[in-house]
Design a protein around this motif. Structure first.
Motif, short mmCIF file in Angstrom:
data_model
loop_
_atom_site.label_atom_id
_atom_site.label_comp_id
_atom_site.label_asym_id
_atom_site.label_seq_id
_atom_site.Cartn_x
_atom_site.Cartn_y
_atom_site.Cartn_z
N GLN A 1 6.50 106.18 30.39
CA GLN A 1 6.98 105.26 29.36
C GLN A 1 6.22 105.51 28.07
O GLN A 1 5.04 105.86 28.08
CB GLN A 1 6.75 103.82 29.82
CG GLN A 1 7.22 102.79 28.82
CD GLN A 1 7.13 101.38 29.36
OE1 GLN A 1 7.28 101.15 30.53
NE2 GLN A 1 6.88 100.44 28.48
N ILE A 2 6.89 105.32 26.96
CA ILE A 2 6.26 105.41 25.64
C ILE A 2 6.77 104.24 24.80
O ILE A 2 7.91 103.82 24.94
CB ILE A 2 6.54 106.77 24.97
CG1 ILE A 2 5.63 106.98 23.79
CG2 ILE A 2 7.94 106.91 24.52
CD1 ILE A 2 4.96 108.30 23.83
N ILE A 3 5.89 103.72 23.96
CA ILE A 3 6.24 102.59 23.09
C ILE A 3 6.12 103.06 21.64
O ILE A 3 5.08 103.59 21.24
CB ILE A 3 5.33 101.38 23.34
CG1 ILE A 3 5.53 100.89 24.78
CG2 ILE A 3 5.60 100.27 22.33
CD1 ILE A 3 4.57 99.81 25.21
N LEU A 4 7.17 102.87 20.88
CA LEU A 4 7.19 103.23 19.46
C LEU A 4 7.26 101.93 18.66
O LEU A 4 8.28 101.24 18.68
CB LEU A 4 8.39 104.12 19.15
CG LEU A 4 8.51 105.41 19.96
CD1 LEU A 4 9.83 106.10 19.66
CD2 LEU A 4 7.34 106.32 19.68
N LYS A 5 6.17 101.61 17.97
CA LYS A 5 6.13 100.39 17.16
C LYS A 5 6.50 100.73 15.73
O LYS A 5 6.16 101.79 15.23
CB LYS A 5 4.72 99.78 17.19
CG LYS A 5 4.34 99.24 18.55
CD LYS A 5 3.03 98.50 18.46
CE LYS A 5 2.73 97.84 19.78
NZ LYS A 5 1.56 96.99 19.71
N GLU B 1 1.97 107.40 13.15
CA GLU B 1 0.61 107.55 13.67
C GLU B 1 0.65 107.40 15.19
O GLU B 1 1.35 106.55 15.73
CB GLU B 1 -0.29 106.47 13.07
CG GLU B 1 -1.72 106.55 13.52
CD GLU B 1 -2.58 105.43 12.92
OE1 GLU B 1 -3.74 105.32 13.33
OE2 GLU B 1 -2.09 104.66 12.08
N GLU B 2 -0.15 108.22 15.86
CA GLU B 2 -0.26 108.11 17.32
C GLU B 2 -1.50 107.29 17.63
O GLU B 2 -2.62 107.69 17.31
CB GLU B 2 -0.37 109.50 17.95
CG GLU B 2 -0.35 109.46 19.46
CD GLU B 2 -0.30 110.84 20.08
OE1 GLU B 2 -0.80 110.97 21.22
OE2 GLU B 2 0.23 111.76 19.45
N ILE C 1 1.40 104.85 23.05
CA ILE C 1 1.82 104.01 21.92
C ILE C 1 1.74 104.81 20.62
O ILE C 1 0.71 105.41 20.31
CB ILE C 1 0.96 102.74 21.80
CG1 ILE C 1 1.03 101.92 23.09
CG2 ILE C 1 1.39 101.91 20.61
CD1 ILE C 1 0.07 100.75 23.13
N GLU C 2 2.84 104.80 19.87
CA GLU C 2 2.89 105.45 18.56
C GLU C 2 3.48 104.48 17.55
O GLU C 2 4.27 103.61 17.90
CB GLU C 2 3.77 106.70 18.60
CG GLU C 2 3.19 107.84 19.39
CD GLU C 2 4.07 109.09 19.30
OE1 GLU C 2 4.83 109.25 18.33
OE2 GLU C 2 3.99 109.90 20.25
N ILE C 3 3.08 104.67 16.29
CA ILE C 3 3.68 103.92 15.20
C ILE C 3 4.65 104.86 14.49
O ILE C 3 4.32 106.01 14.21
CB ILE C 3 2.61 103.42 14.21
CG1 ILE C 3 1.67 102.44 14.90
CG2 ILE C 3 3.26 102.76 13.00
CD1 ILE C 3 0.52 101.96 14.03
N ILE C 4 5.86 104.36 14.24
CA ILE C 4 6.85 105.14 13.49
C ILE C 4 7.28 104.34 12.27
O ILE C 4 7.19 103.12 12.25
CB ILE C 4 8.08 105.52 14.36
CG1 ILE C 4 8.80 104.27 14.88
CG2 ILE C 4 7.69 106.45 15.48
CD1 ILE C 4 10.13 104.56 15.55
#
Length: 171
Positions: A73-77, A83-84, A89-92
């Protein structure tokens, strides 16, 4: 996109691995099911990948098929920049309208590969070798002083260095 769940099915083959700039995997066949849950603040991507990859045995240099199953699973906020934060969890950027999931699929497949690439016919042989090594007991350190003091003496021998430290403590 609306705030709800989306399901996607993808198939990856040799062409998929050729397109990526990597030299870890050359051949393989995979099916990936991606569940995307969109909310106002983030995207949650769940990847379930099953398939096989062609590896080269580290001992015999013969090619063999290695089955791979990955469930990640990966979460993209959403944020102001890309930013990783962690592995999951990554920020997009808020204005991102497309996400290329190929890099995630490849990373999860690569992480599922064994570190030691052995042909399946050699694995049972290797497992037997490991078990015989575990049966052997090697004594690394032994203190015979403990056995000598077992005759009932209530006074223990104190290392002279500790005795000197005890004197300093008392002052």
């Amino acid at each position: 996109m609306e705030d709800k769940q989306y399901d996607y099915d993808m198939e990856s083959g040799d062409a998929f691995f050729e397109e990526l700039e990597q030299d870890l995997i050359e051949r393989g066949q995979f099916k990936t099911h991606v569940v995307l849950k969109k909310s106002a603040t983030m995207l949650q991507l769940h990847f379930h990948t099953e398939g096989s990859v062609e590896l080269t045995c580290d001992r015999t240099l013969e090619p063999f098929e290695e089955p791979v199953i990955s469930d990640e699973q990966i979460i993209l906020k959403f944020g102001d920049r890309d930013e990783e934060l962690t592995d999951e969890i990554e920020i997009i950027n808020r204005n991102t309208n497309r996400i290329n999931v190929a890099k995630y699929v490849f990373e999860f497949i690569a992480l599922s590969l064994p570190v030691k690439k052995l042909h399946p016919s050699l694995r049972t042989e290797d497992d037997a070798d490991d078990e015989s090594e575990d049966d052997e007991v090697i004594l690394v350190y032994s203190s015979e002083d403990n056995e000598e003091n077992g005759d009932g003496d209530s006074e223990e021998k104190i290392d002279p260095r500790w005795e000197a430290l005890k004197k300093l403590k008392g002052q």
